[in-house]
Scaffold this active site. Sequence first.
Site, short mmCIF file in Angstrom:
data_model
loop_
_atom_site.label_atom_id
_atom_site.label_comp_id
_atom_site.label_asym_id
_atom_site.label_seq_id
_atom_site.Cartn_x
_atom_site.Cartn_y
_atom_site.Cartn_z
N GLY A 9 0.84 -1.20 0.00
CA GLY A 9 0.00 0.00 0.00
C GLY A 9 0.87 1.24 0.00
N MET A 13 -0.83 7.63 2.98
CA MET A 13 -0.47 7.21 4.34
C MET A 13 0.66 6.18 4.30
SD MET A 13 -2.24 8.92 6.48
CE MET A 13 -2.29 8.12 8.08
N GLY A 14 0.58 5.22 3.37
CA GLY A 14 1.60 4.17 3.26
C GLY A 14 2.96 4.77 2.96
N VAL A 72 -3.61 -0.41 3.23
CA VAL A 72 -4.54 -0.49 2.10
C VAL A 72 -5.95 -0.15 2.57
CG1 VAL A 72 -3.17 -2.21 0.82
CG2 VAL A 72 -4.84 -3.00 2.45
N SER A 74 -9.64 -0.18 3.92
CA SER A 74 -10.22 -1.16 4.84
C SER A 74 -11.27 -2.02 4.12
CB SER A 74 -10.86 -0.43 6.02
OG SER A 74 -11.82 0.47 5.55
N SER A 126 -3.33 7.57 13.48
CA SER A 126 -3.99 8.86 13.35
C SER A 126 -2.98 9.98 13.17
CB SER A 126 -4.83 9.17 14.59
OG SER A 126 -5.38 10.48 14.45
N LYS A 179 -9.19 3.50 17.70
CA LYS A 179 -9.09 4.46 16.60
C LYS A 179 -10.48 4.86 16.10
CE LYS A 179 -7.32 6.92 13.22
NZ LYS A 179 -8.34 7.22 12.27
N HIS A 182 -11.83 7.30 18.50
CA HIS A 182 -11.09 8.55 18.26
C HIS A 182 -11.79 9.33 17.14
CE1 HIS A 182 -8.31 10.80 15.67
NE2 HIS A 182 -7.61 11.08 16.73
N ASN A 183 -12.13 8.63 16.07
CA ASN A 183 -12.77 9.31 14.94
C ASN A 183 -14.15 9.84 15.29
OD1 ASN A 183 -10.47 8.49 13.61
ND2 ASN A 183 -11.54 8.04 11.72
N GLU A 186 -13.61 12.87 17.06
CA GLU A 186 -13.15 13.86 16.05
C GLU A 186 -14.37 14.50 15.36
OE1 GLU A 186 -10.05 12.36 13.24
OE2 GLU A 186 -11.49 12.80 11.68
N ARG A 281 -23.73 15.93 9.36
CA ARG A 281 -23.12 15.75 8.03
C ARG A 281 -24.16 15.21 7.04
NH1 ARG A 281 -16.86 13.57 8.39
NH2 ARG A 281 -16.26 14.69 10.27
N ARG A 427 -45.11 0.81 29.65
CA ARG A 427 -44.80 -0.50 29.07
C ARG A 427 -45.62 -1.59 29.76
NH1 ARG A 427 -40.00 -2.48 30.04
NH2 ARG A 427 -39.73 -3.68 28.13
N HIS A 433 -45.21 -5.66 30.66
CA HIS A 433 -43.75 -5.90 30.64
C HIS A 433 -43.12 -5.88 32.02
CE1 HIS A 433 -43.60 -6.02 26.33
NE2 HIS A 433 -44.18 -4.84 26.22
C1 6PG Z 1 -7.02 10.55 11.53
C2 6PG Z 1 -8.34 10.75 10.79
C3 6PG Z 1 -8.45 9.90 9.57
C4 6PG Z 1 -9.83 9.97 8.90
C5 6PG Z 1 -10.03 11.18 8.08
C6 6PG Z 1 -11.34 11.22 7.29
O1 6PG Z 1 -7.11 10.21 12.70
O2 6PG Z 1 -5.97 10.76 10.95
O3 6PG Z 1 -9.38 10.40 11.65
O4 6PG Z 1 -8.22 8.57 9.93
O5 6PG Z 1 -9.99 8.90 8.08
O6 6PG Z 1 -9.93 12.29 8.90
O7 6PG Z 1 -12.44 10.82 8.03
P1 6PG Z 1 -13.93 11.13 7.50
O8 6PG Z 1 -13.88 11.05 6.00
O9 6PG Z 1 -14.79 10.05 8.04
O10 6PG Z 1 -14.26 12.48 7.97
#
Ligand code: 6PG
Length: 449
Positions: A9, A13-14, A72, A74, A126, A179, A182-183, A186, A281, A427, A433
Amino acid sequence: MLSEIGLVGLGVMGKNIALNLSDNGVTIKSFNNSKEKLDDINKEFLNGFIGFTSFDEFVESLESPKTILLMVPSGKATKEVIKRLADLLEEGSVIIDGGNSFYLDSIDNGKYLSKKSINFIGMGVSGGEDGARNGPALMVGSGFSLEAPLINTLKNIAAKSEVECLGIYQGPGTGHFIKMVHNGIEYAEMQTIAEIYLILKNLKKSNMEMSSFFSSQSKNNNSSYLIEITSKILQKSDGDKFVIDQIKSVAQNKGTGKLTIQTSLNLGVSIPSIAAAYDARVQSSNQYSRKISEEQINDDISYTDLSNALYFSRVCSMIQGLELISKFSDDENHNISIVKVLENWSGGCIIRSNLLSELKKEFSKNNNIFNLNNLFENLEKYRVSISKVLQVTTKYNIPTPVLSASLNWFNSVTALNNPSNLIQAQRDFFGRHKVQLIDSSDDINIDWD
Ligand code: 6PG
């Protein structure tokens, strides 16, 4: 240190993680169908990059025990490479999946490979491109105990704050679980900032004023990477126009936020701030034609109240995410230390902020997510501010899904009285219930007639 790593990959990132490894003295062997691509990439390495156009030769070339890092996409692509490698690798080899894989897939991949005596690590990475190149936060989940050369290599490439931002957790899916959460956090922090931006816009602040509001936040308990970049984004101009004003208001996502919410439903943890951020979103794409215009705000909202609202909502989103990790840890008997997770996120990653070290102090006293009395007590003045802000946004039709979700979540989980006694009664009334009476653990039906 490992002397070499095989990499599959060579995307953004790779390639950047490979450059980071190479800076730390690790030789990178990699595979790509295109000789031209390999030659181009080779030019970016000072030394220590060897490319192969034959997958079998690439695997063959690695010294045993072989360590292969996958960067690569997911899902299907990751599964396919794992299958292909499993047929070629000898027992004792190590495969590290550094993509954004769903944690349940990583658990499956770990099981599949362990049957072949191949060791699997699911590793959340990340920090985006810059993080991968200069120091990402690494969330490592492993079903076997890692050897020192691999740990040292990961330590060397990871970001450093007051600690190395490398978390090593038990279980092949645990790194990817952390992770994923974390997202989710985020998403919530991004949307919280965006809502404050919308309020500032309706207060008729200029882009430069908004930018300095966000850059001043480090003085107000709100020093975070996402707030810092927001300040930079708002002042970026192209000629006489601000770039932010030229961008369509439709937010995309790659799915990790959605997976966080689906997982929270499965695990029975409420994460409304994160869910509201994902929904915001979705709503940005599904707009109705009837528009109700927001009005210019004529009431006073102080910058202090806005800062406090921002902080309050960030704390709520973070606690919700940590509760999800805590529940996963309890369910799976993984004994995850919240302090370790907070240290893991303290540098390199997208949600790095001073909040993590504040929370670390709290969790160092106890690892119990439901015993945050000090923290919640200190949140009182922030709660007063966010309530004031939301009264005004409601009056002026300004949507604040995450700010509102955060306040409602907080009010709900700290309420002396909640109305669920009535839900239980309803309920039992329509469905027999059963209810439990106060001071009793017996489930009983009431005769409602
Ligand atoms: C990170 C980010 C990353 C993420 C992108 C896009 O920790 O570096 O979380 O992994 O994939 O920021 O995420 P979305 O397309 O879901 O906003």
